[in-house]
Motif scaffolding. Structure first.
Motif, short mmCIF file in Angstrom:
data_model
loop_
_atom_site.label_atom_id
_atom_site.label_comp_id
_atom_site.label_asym_id
_atom_site.label_seq_id
_atom_site.Cartn_x
_atom_site.Cartn_y
_atom_site.Cartn_z
N THR A 170 0.83 -1.21 0.00
CA THR A 170 0.00 0.00 0.00
C THR A 170 0.86 1.25 0.00
OG1 THR A 170 -0.17 -0.38 2.36
CG2 THR A 170 -2.12 -0.87 1.05
N GLN A 171 2.00 1.17 0.71
CA GLN A 171 2.91 2.32 0.71
C GLN A 171 3.42 2.58 -0.70
OE1 GLN A 171 3.18 4.05 3.24
NE2 GLN A 171 3.59 2.95 5.13
N GLN A 172 3.74 1.49 -1.42
CA GLN A 172 4.26 1.65 -2.78
C GLN A 172 3.19 2.25 -3.68
OE1 GLN A 172 6.44 -1.56 -4.37
NE2 GLN A 172 7.21 -2.22 -2.39
N LEU A 173 1.95 1.77 -3.48
CA LEU A 173 0.83 2.32 -4.25
C LEU A 173 0.74 3.81 -4.01
CD1 LEU A 173 -1.17 0.72 -5.96
CD2 LEU A 173 -2.80 0.92 -4.10
N SER A 174 0.88 4.20 -2.76
CA SER A 174 0.77 5.62 -2.41
C SER A 174 1.90 6.42 -3.03
CB SER A 174 0.78 5.74 -0.89
OG SER A 174 1.00 7.07 -0.53
N VAL A 175 3.12 5.85 -3.05
CA VAL A 175 4.26 6.57 -3.65
C VAL A 175 4.01 6.77 -5.13
CG1 VAL A 175 6.69 6.44 -4.25
CG2 VAL A 175 5.94 5.80 -1.97
N ILE A 176 3.52 5.72 -5.80
CA ILE A 176 3.34 5.82 -7.24
C ILE A 176 2.28 6.85 -7.60
CG2 ILE A 176 2.54 4.55 -9.27
CD1 ILE A 176 4.00 2.11 -8.09
N PHE A 177 1.20 6.89 -6.80
CA PHE A 177 0.11 7.79 -7.19
C PHE A 177 0.19 9.17 -6.55
CE2 PHE A 177 -1.59 3.77 -8.60
CZ PHE A 177 -2.07 4.13 -9.83
N THR A 204 4.75 8.25 0.60
CA THR A 204 4.09 7.16 1.31
C THR A 204 3.06 7.77 2.26
OG1 THR A 204 5.64 7.24 3.13
CG2 THR A 204 6.21 5.80 1.31
N THR A 205 2.23 6.91 2.85
CA THR A 205 1.21 7.43 3.77
C THR A 205 1.87 8.11 4.96
OG1 THR A 205 1.12 5.15 4.51
CG2 THR A 205 -0.73 5.94 3.19
N ALA A 206 3.13 7.74 5.24
CA ALA A 206 3.82 8.39 6.35
C ALA A 206 4.53 9.66 5.90
CB ALA A 206 4.82 7.42 6.97
N GLY A 207 4.47 9.96 4.61
CA GLY A 207 5.01 11.22 4.14
C GLY A 207 6.45 11.18 3.65
N PHE A 208 6.95 9.99 3.33
CA PHE A 208 8.31 9.92 2.80
C PHE A 208 8.28 9.97 1.27
CE2 PHE A 208 8.80 7.69 6.88
CZ PHE A 208 9.73 8.53 7.44
N SER A 209 9.18 10.74 0.66
CA SER A 209 9.28 10.76 -0.79
C SER A 209 10.20 9.65 -1.25
CB SER A 209 9.81 12.10 -1.27
OG SER A 209 11.18 12.18 -0.95
N VAL A 210 10.23 9.43 -2.57
CA VAL A 210 11.08 8.37 -3.11
C VAL A 210 12.53 8.61 -2.73
CG1 VAL A 210 11.85 7.25 -5.21
CG2 VAL A 210 9.51 8.00 -5.03
N ASP A 211 12.95 9.89 -2.76
CA ASP A 211 14.34 10.18 -2.45
C ASP A 211 14.68 9.79 -1.01
OD1 ASP A 211 15.24 11.00 -4.82
OD2 ASP A 211 14.73 13.12 -4.54
N GLN A 212 13.73 10.02 -0.10
CA GLN A 212 13.99 9.63 1.28
C GLN A 212 14.01 8.12 1.43
OE1 GLN A 212 10.79 12.17 2.54
NE2 GLN A 212 12.14 13.23 3.97
N LEU A 213 13.14 7.45 0.64
CA LEU A 213 13.11 5.99 0.73
C LEU A 213 14.40 5.37 0.23
CD1 LEU A 213 9.51 5.25 -0.53
CD2 LEU A 213 10.37 5.01 1.79
N ARG A 214 15.07 6.07 -0.70
CA ARG A 214 16.28 5.50 -1.29
C ARG A 214 17.46 5.54 -0.34
NH1 ARG A 214 17.68 8.48 -6.42
NH2 ARG A 214 19.14 6.78 -6.79
#
Lengths: 232, 352
Positions: B156-163, B167-177
């Motif tokens: 669900t987090q990935q779904l949220s990042v893509i759309f 993420t639902t917790a507010g992290f951007s892709v850059d932070q996830l990396r």
């Protein structure tokens, strides 16, 4: 009058320098990243084209046929220099953003092409009108392509119009949509090739439709055919 | 009795276009599973988005061209394009990336040139290059493998990042990396390239947690998956061996020579063969029957030149990987290659 109308049709549609003759593609593809740049270069080309057509038409009876091309090129170069100095003086920002493409107007084949094909064979007033129409046809294509690329690329229209038209024109800038990421391809040269290809395709579709409409009527009249010797 | 004479070759393979395309899609599954395991389920979301977009685009264009939309869709070629594109882009790229890519691939690269069989370029790769050039930030945001992530990401987090981009917790892709040690992770190819440019040797660069011994974590398995699928394609005669073999052999020879000349700054043969999109490119992309060379000798030349270009661009060029660029460049050269490698017609032009 019909001659003028014919010239109008030729320049704007039937023999459009950018869409049909495919001349002057270098500036067409390189500077159309925004409407402002397109308009600046379009206006410059238009003025050079009118000036060179008028001059060449005026001196056409005194230029020896053997050296006509160097003479034409020198006349065109003189006008380009005038335009370049004018732009340097009055629209300096645009002058800088167009850069090398202003002096390169000399090498724009559309201009030498009109000089050779039209101005060197026709009187001054017709040549002037031909230059105006060909230049306008070129500029319209530049503007449409510039608008396409600017809208798709950065979501604006008339960005930086104040560089060309003075400070008041800053209000012309329209933000159609704002987007965090520019669609870089539209601004880069490949976008110009794709855009021009689509424009030419659109013109061909319209031509085909017009042709399809026109074919129908002549079938009705089938009277005896009088032979007329060719008028042209 | 009516005898009809068809043009050669008369040996019919009994494989419909639809069956061929579905076999290729099927053969992608091992690689897809490897991607799922190591880089998260985002690739599935991209796959669904891509399939939907190409179906709509293909059907719409076919309607405009006044041709049967269902026939065109059911041959599966558009779906194959969608699958290849979805496998090539980062799994957490925003949804509009894959949508723009699919629309460009189908409408401009495929249908404007006349549809299946007439496209000069490989649609998936042309779309990939469009995306890479237009949106370099999103297109290079590959996550490190799941075990290196500071925060594991659920479906669900990935779904949220893509759309939504977050993420639902507010992290951007850059932070996830960002990995456990607080460093942003790039792909192995990218890391090696940057490190070498900064004066590190390969052995030093491979100390990064991205690597296990020789290969980038996860990437080796993904490539192995595509190799497996590719061997299945060769076994079922869907593709010929010429392109993949000459492609891989050339890349191996070039990287081998490079390794012998400069062992400190060259990652070596195995790394080149099992990194990035090498295997996907060799078996699934370069072998596209429409845009690849058509004679057997031509196929050898075509594959070899792609391999050479990939090595050159990876080593000396500006981009970390080069499968898409090389394939597109060689697509342009195909008419020339075909011209010079025409097989001798039986009974004609014997050598003297």
């Amino acid at each position: 009058m019909s001659q003028l109308k014919e010239l109008f049709n030729e320049g704007m549609w039937k023999n459009n320098p950018a869409l049909v003759q495919l001349l002057g593609l270098c500036p067409l593809l390189a500077v159309t990243s925004t409407v402002t740049n397109a308009m600046g270069l379009g206006l410059a080309t238009l003025m050079v084209l009118v000036g060179s057509n008028v001059t060449i038409s005026a001196v056409r009876n005194w230029v020896p046929k053997d050296i006509r091309i160097p003479v034409f090129v020198m006349i065109i170069a003189a006008f380009v220099t005038i335009i370049q100095l004018l732009m340097n003086a009055y629209t300096f920002g645009l002058y800088q953003s167009l850069g090398i493409f202003i002096p390169l107007i000399v090498t724009n084949c559309a201009i030498i092409g009109r000089a050779e094909a039209f101005a060197s064979k026709n009187p001054v007033h017709l040549s002037a009108f031909d230059g105006l129409m060909m230049g306008a046809g070129f500029m319209v294509v530049l503007l449409v392509l510039g608008a396409m690329r600017e809208v798709i690329g950065q979501g604006t229209l008339f960005d930086g119009a104040d560089l060309l038209l003075g400070p008041w024109a800053a209000v012309l800038r329209i933000e159609i949509f704002s987007f965090d990421n520019q669609f870089l391809l539209a601004i880069l040269p490949p976008g110009a090739f794709l855009g021009l290809g689509l424009l030419i395709a659109a013109k061909n579709v319209i031509d085909a439709q017009i042709k399809a409409k026109q074919v129908a009527p002549p079938e009705a009249e089938k009277g005896p055919r009088a032979r007329v010797t060719s008028l042209t | 009795m009516k005898l009809t004479m068809a043009s050669s070759p008369h040996n019919h393979s009994h494989k419909s276009l639809n069956k061929l395309m579905l076999t290729v899609i099927l053969a992608c599954i091992p690689g897809l599973i490897a991607q799922l395991v190591f880089f998260g389920t985002g690739v599935l979301i991209q796959l669904i988005l891509a399939l939907l977009t190409v179906s709509v685009a293909e059907a719409a264009i076919m309607r405009i061209r006044k041709r049967p939309a269902l026939t065109a869709l059911s041959d599966g070629s558009a779906w194959l394009t969608a699958v290849l594109l979805a496998l090539s882009i980062p799994p957490l790229a925003p949804w509009w990336i894959i949508v723009i890519g699919c629309l460009f691939a189908i409408i401009i690269v495929k249908q404007l040139y006349g549809g299946l069989g007439f496209n000069l370029f490989n649609p998936a790769m042309a779309a990939y290059v469009l995306l890479l050039i237009s949106f370099p930030v999103q297109m290079t945001a590959w996550l490190p493998t799941a075990d290196l992530l500071a925060k594991p990401i659920s479906f669900t987090q990935q779904l949220s990042v893509i759309f939504n981009g977050y993420t639902t917790a507010g992290f951007s892709v850059d932070q996830l990396r960002v990995g456990i040690d607080g460093m942003t992770m790039a792909t192995p190819l990218d890391t090696v390239k940057t490190d070498v440019a900064h004066g590190l040797t390969i052995t030093e660069s491979m100390q990064s947690p991205l690597f296990n011994q020789w290969l980038g974590k996860g990437w080796g398995w993904v490539n192995l998956g595509f190799l497996l699928g590719g061997l299945y394609l060769i076994k079922t005669n869907v593709i010929n061996w010429h392109i993949p073999v000459s492609f891989i052999a050339t890349l191996a020879i070039c990287s081998g020579i490079g390794y012998l000349v400069a062992p400190g700054t060259e990652p070596g043969v195995v790394f080149h063969l099992f990194s990035g999109a090498t295997m996907l490119g060799a078996f699934f992309i370069a072998t596209d029957p429409v845009s690849a060379a058509t004679t057997n000798r031509g196929r050898l030349v075509y594959g070899a030149l792609i391999g050479l270009l990939i090595y050159l661009i990876r080593t000396f060029g500006g981009f970390p990987d080069a499968v898409a660029f090389s394939v597109l460049l060689l697509n342009m050269a195909v008419p020339l290659i075909d011209y010079y490698t025409q097989p001798r017609t039986y009974g004609h032009g014997m050598k003297k």
